[in-house]
Design an enzyme around this catalytic site. Sequence first.
Site, PDB file in Angstrom:
ATOM      1  N   THR A   1      89.334  18.747  61.998  1.00 53.15           N
ATOM      2  CA  THR A   1      90.023  17.504  61.688  1.00 53.15           C
ATOM      3  C   THR A   1      89.826  17.230  60.199  1.00 53.15           C
ATOM      4  OG1 THR A   1      90.228  15.145  62.222  1.00 53.15           O
ATOM      5  CG2 THR A   1      88.024  16.079  62.355  1.00 53.15           C
ATOM      6  N   GLY A   2      90.721  16.423  59.654  1.00 52.04           N
ATOM      7  CA  GLY A   2      90.632  16.141  58.219  1.00 52.04           C
ATOM      8  C   GLY A   2      91.822  16.706  57.484  1.00 52.04           C
TER       9      GLY A   2
ATOM     10  N   ARG B   1     106.266  17.425  56.713  1.00 49.29           N
ATOM     11  CA  ARG B   1     104.919  17.976  56.498  1.00 49.29           C
ATOM     12  C   ARG B   1     104.246  18.287  57.836  1.00 49.29           C
ATOM     13  NH1 ARG B   1      99.386  16.570  58.067  1.00 49.29           N
ATOM     14  NH2 ARG B   1      98.034  17.455  56.481  1.00 49.29           N
ATOM     15  N   VAL B   2     103.660  19.467  57.914  1.00 51.42           N
ATOM     16  CA  VAL B   2     102.862  19.847  59.085  1.00 51.42           C
ATOM     17  C   VAL B   2     101.492  20.275  58.574  1.00 51.42           C
ATOM     18  CG1 VAL B   2     102.634  21.535  60.947  1.00 51.42           C
ATOM     19  CG2 VAL B   2     104.869  20.530  60.463  1.00 51.42           C
ATOM     20  N   GLY B   3     100.451  19.802  59.209  1.00 53.94           N
ATOM     21  CA  GLY B   3      99.092  20.159  58.787  1.00 53.94           C
ATOM     22  C   GLY B   3      98.538  21.315  59.592  1.00 53.94           C
ATOM     23  N   ASP B   4      97.230  21.342  59.705  1.00 57.42           N
ATOM     24  CA  ASP B   4      96.554  22.439  60.401  1.00 57.42           C
ATOM     25  C   ASP B   4      96.575  22.295  61.915  1.00 57.42           C
ATOM     26  OD1 ASP B   4      94.946  20.076  60.071  1.00 57.42           O
ATOM     27  OD2 ASP B   4      93.261  21.202  60.896  1.00 57.42           O
TER      28      ASP B   4
ATOM     29  N   GLY C   1      94.415  18.696  56.446  1.00 55.99           N
ATOM     30  CA  GLY C   1      94.905  19.918  57.061  1.00 55.99           C
ATOM     31  C   GLY C   1      95.208  21.029  56.084  1.00 55.99           C
TER      32      GLY C   1
ATOM     33  N   THR D   1      92.763  12.398  64.273  1.00 58.86           N
ATOM     34  CA  THR D   1      93.231  13.490  65.127  1.00 58.86           C
ATOM     35  C   THR D   1      92.243  13.673  66.263  1.00 58.86           C
ATOM     36  OG1 THR D   1      94.288  14.702  63.362  1.00 58.86           O
ATOM     37  CG2 THR D   1      93.448  16.018  65.184  1.00 58.86           C
TER      38      THR D   1
HETATM   39  N1  ASP Z   1      94.144  17.625  60.377  1.00 56.01           N
HETATM   40  C1  ASP Z   1      95.207  16.649  60.492  1.00 56.01           C
HETATM   41  C2  ASP Z   1      96.323  17.053  59.569  1.00 56.01           C
HETATM   42  O1  ASP Z   1      96.060  17.385  58.437  1.00 56.01           O
HETATM   43  C3  ASP Z   1      94.799  15.261  60.159  1.00 56.01           C
HETATM   44  C4  ASP Z   1      93.506  14.765  60.710  1.00 56.01           C
HETATM   45  O2  ASP Z   1      92.735  15.474  61.305  1.00 56.01           O
HETATM   46  O3  ASP Z   1      93.236  13.612  60.528  1.00 56.01           O
HETATM   47  O4  ASP Z   1      97.445  16.966  59.977  1.00 56.01           O
END
Ligand code: ASP
Length: 330
Positions: free
Chosen positions: A241-242, A218-221, A244, A190
């Site tokens: 990032t990471g 699916r939707v993350g952060d 979510g 991201t």
């Molecule tokens: N934070 C993003 C999500 O979970 C993924 C990412 O940062 O790699 O959608």
Amino acid sequence: MLTAAAAMPAAGFSQQKRPLKNGPIVLSTWDAGLEANIPAWAVLEKGGQALDAVEQGVRHTEDSINCCVGLGANPDRDGRVTLDACIMDHNHNCGSVAFLERIKHPISVARRVMEKTPHVMLVGEGAQQFALAEGFSLEPDKLSAAAQSAYADWLQQSQYKSPTINRENRNDHGPFAPTRLQNGEWNHDTIGMLAMDSQGNLSASCTTSGAGFKMRGRVGDSPIIGAGLFVDNQVGACVATGQGEDVIRVAGASTVVELIRHGRTPQQACAAVIQRIIQIKKERAKDIQVAFIALSNQREIGSYAIHPGFSFAYKDAQRNELIKAQSWFK
Ligand code: ASP
């Protein structure tokens, strides 16, 4: 064992890593940030606004072939690329899109949501309709060559099971848990970007395809204002990032900004929220990666991750360089 001592925030950046005393600053996540900082800087060095800089910067990454950003990214479990993005300026204006398909620059659609609608967030078909009405083109419904081959590999190894079965099998991380690559890096890319312009105003952007091979819908952060990204011009800005789901659980980016408001440095604030995630996840924290970067309105920078391997790209008038973030696990 995860002890409180292990969570002590690190000392912070050494003197030579401190930003210049004045002039614009750009910070962005992961190695792709080094390139993304350049178009952002082109805006800032002409005296442009942080808002334009963070849009232009991450558009560059959306254009590139990247596992996790833009239409070239890895698809969901159904083989479709769905994109999430958001943007926020120094006046608490914000816009966001999620589950958007076949539009090349979700970050610019998010900006239009902010500027042209009374809303903050549009999703799915409605977001796509809005983008088309705003003159964005509908791109072909096909995967990049890199994504096609990654999807073919994934299909071989992973059977398509109901989320419940996958969750149980994978100990609650679901089918879209981040994976470690052979070189020890995490399969996340991201791009989140924070900028301060020559007026001292802050803005931030974030754009992603989320997690490769995620469940459809699916939707993350990343498109969630307050979780993936937050800006308060009186205090600072933060982007995550990471994994979510675990950032949402702690309202990650806004919590970092609130801690800065209450006196922590950006470095301490990022470390404290990572610590909070670790306390919630306990032993399962070993299996996830989350990282934050933050910039205060006093020009201090900070970053902290759960695992080693996360870097962010820092740019000011003198340098554009990758800085390794400190992490809980060493
Ligand atoms: N934070 C993003 C999500 O979970 C993924 C990412 O940062 O790699 O959608």
